[in-house]
Write a protein that holds these residues in place. Sequence first.
Motif, mmCIF file in Angstrom:
data_model
loop_
_atom_site.group_PDB
_atom_site.id
_atom_site.type_symbol
_atom_site.label_atom_id
_atom_site.label_comp_id
_atom_site.label_asym_id
_atom_site.label_seq_id
_atom_site.Cartn_x
_atom_site.Cartn_y
_atom_site.Cartn_z
ATOM 1 N N HIS A 112 0.866 -1.174 0.000
ATOM 2 C CA HIS A 112 0.000 0.000 0.000
ATOM 3 C C HIS A 112 0.910 1.233 0.000
ATOM 4 O O HIS A 112 1.020 1.947 0.997
ATOM 5 C CB HIS A 112 -0.858 -0.082 1.277
ATOM 6 N N CYS A 160 -7.788 4.324 -2.950
ATOM 7 C CA CYS A 160 -8.628 3.282 -2.358
ATOM 8 C C CYS A 160 -10.020 3.777 -1.986
ATOM 9 O O CYS A 160 -11.023 3.151 -2.313
ATOM 10 C CB CYS A 160 -7.967 2.734 -1.097
ATOM 11 N N ARG A 178 -9.752 -6.626 -6.321
ATOM 12 C CA ARG A 178 -8.302 -6.702 -6.538
ATOM 13 C C ARG A 178 -7.833 -8.157 -6.658
ATOM 14 O O ARG A 178 -6.951 -8.468 -7.463
ATOM 15 C CB ARG A 178 -7.575 -6.006 -5.384
ATOM 16 N N CYS A 243 -6.131 1.492 6.208
ATOM 17 C CA CYS A 243 -6.988 1.867 5.076
ATOM 18 C C CYS A 243 -8.217 0.965 4.995
ATOM 19 O O CYS A 243 -8.161 -0.227 5.291
ATOM 20 C CB CYS A 243 -6.204 1.793 3.773
ATOM 21 N N CYS A 245 -9.431 -0.318 2.564
ATOM 22 C CA CYS A 245 -9.302 -1.379 1.559
ATOM 23 C C CYS A 245 -8.829 -2.700 2.175
ATOM 24 O O CYS A 245 -8.849 -3.727 1.504
ATOM 25 C CB CYS A 245 -8.360 -0.958 0.436
ATOM 26 N N HIS A 246 -8.404 -2.689 3.446
ATOM 27 C CA HIS A 246 -7.903 -3.906 4.071
ATOM 28 C C HIS A 246 -8.985 -4.705 4.803
ATOM 29 O O HIS A 246 -8.676 -5.705 5.430
ATOM 30 C CB HIS A 246 -6.809 -3.582 5.096
HETATM 31 ZN ZN LIG Z 1 -6.059 1.329 0.718
#
Ligand SMILES: [Zn+2]
Length: 329
Positions: A112, A160, A178, A243, A245-246
Motif C-alpha cells: 500500500h 482506495c 483486486r 486503510c 481497503c484492508h
Molecule cells: Zn487502501
Amino acid sequence: MPPSSEIQFSSAELLDRDFANYKPRLSFGGDTLEDWLNWRNQLLLELREQLGPFPYEAFPLNPQIVSTENHDKCTVHKVIYHSRVDIAIPAYLAIPKGITAKTPAVLCIHGHVPGGKESVISGDGEFGAPYGRDLAEQGVITLSPDNAGMGERAHPSGGCDFLWRRLNYLGYDLTGYRVYDLIRGVDYLQSLPEVDEARIGIAGLSGGCWLGIVHAALDERVQAAVLSGYFTTFAQTSWFGHCICHHPKGVGELCEMPDIAGLIAPRPIFVEWGTADVSRPVHPAFEMAQRIYRAANAYDQITLQEFDAGHLFSGEQSLPWLVQTLSRK
Ligand SMILES: [Zn+2]
C-alpha cells in the motif's frame, strides 16, 4: 437514567464494549483433519460470497508488450493484459536471462505504497527488498501488476477510498475486485511459454500481504506464498484504523484474518515481520494460523521469521525459501 453529562454518546466507544466478548462466526475451533476439511469448505464458500460477485467467464487477456529493458541478470518487459471488459492491467514481467526450460513464476503483489508496482521492481529500499526484481535475479519469472486504485491505476481524485465507495455502491468489494485481478495475473503467467504452470508462487508486502493471503486462499494454483508485514488480525488493525481497503464489508462477522490464511493449508507459507512494526503485530495471528495448519496435518508448512526492523520486506530468508520451494515441487 444517568445525568446527560455521564451518557456515552460515541458509538465507536460503545462498540468497543461489545467487541470485548466478540468471536467471528467461522473462526476455526477444531483440532482434527476432518474438522479442518469441513470448516474449510464452509468458510471458502462464504468468503467467496462475501468478496464477490466475481465474473462468470474469463475475459480474453489480449496481452501486449509495451516496452523492454535489459538488465544484467534479467529482462524486464512492461506489459498490459485485460482482467475484465475494458479493464487493462499494467505490469512488469521480469524474465531471468539464460533460462532454457519451463521456469517457476511468482506473482509479486505490491504494498500500500506510492507508485504501486514500481516499488517491487525499482524500489530504492524504503520498503525493503524489491522482490519482483530480486526473485528474477534468483532465477524465477516474476509478474508485478498495479492493484486497482494504485500506481498507474490510481484516479486523480483518490485511490482506495474513491474506488471503495463506488464499488460498495454497486455491491462489490474492493478486496475481491483486486484479488480477481491477481487471479487473472496467474492466468497470464500460465499463458506464457516460459512459465511452468504447476510452479506458481506469490509474494507480497503490507497491503500486498493482505491481498496475497486472500488470493492464495481462493486460488489453489498458488503453490507457495511469502507473506510480509500484514500477517495480523482485523481486531488489532482494522478495528483501530488502517486503510478501508484492508477489510471487506462484514468480514469480521465471518472470520479473522489468520482463518483466511488457514485456508491456504497444506500449501507452504513463509511469514516475515519486522519487530518494530508494532501497528501490524504478527502475534497472535501466526499462532492462530499455526493451529489451523496443525489440524490440516501441515504444521511444518508454516514458517515465521522475525527481523529487527520496521514495516518493510526483508527477503533475506523468504526469497531463497520461495525459489527452493517452487523448484522442488
Ligand atoms: Zn487502501
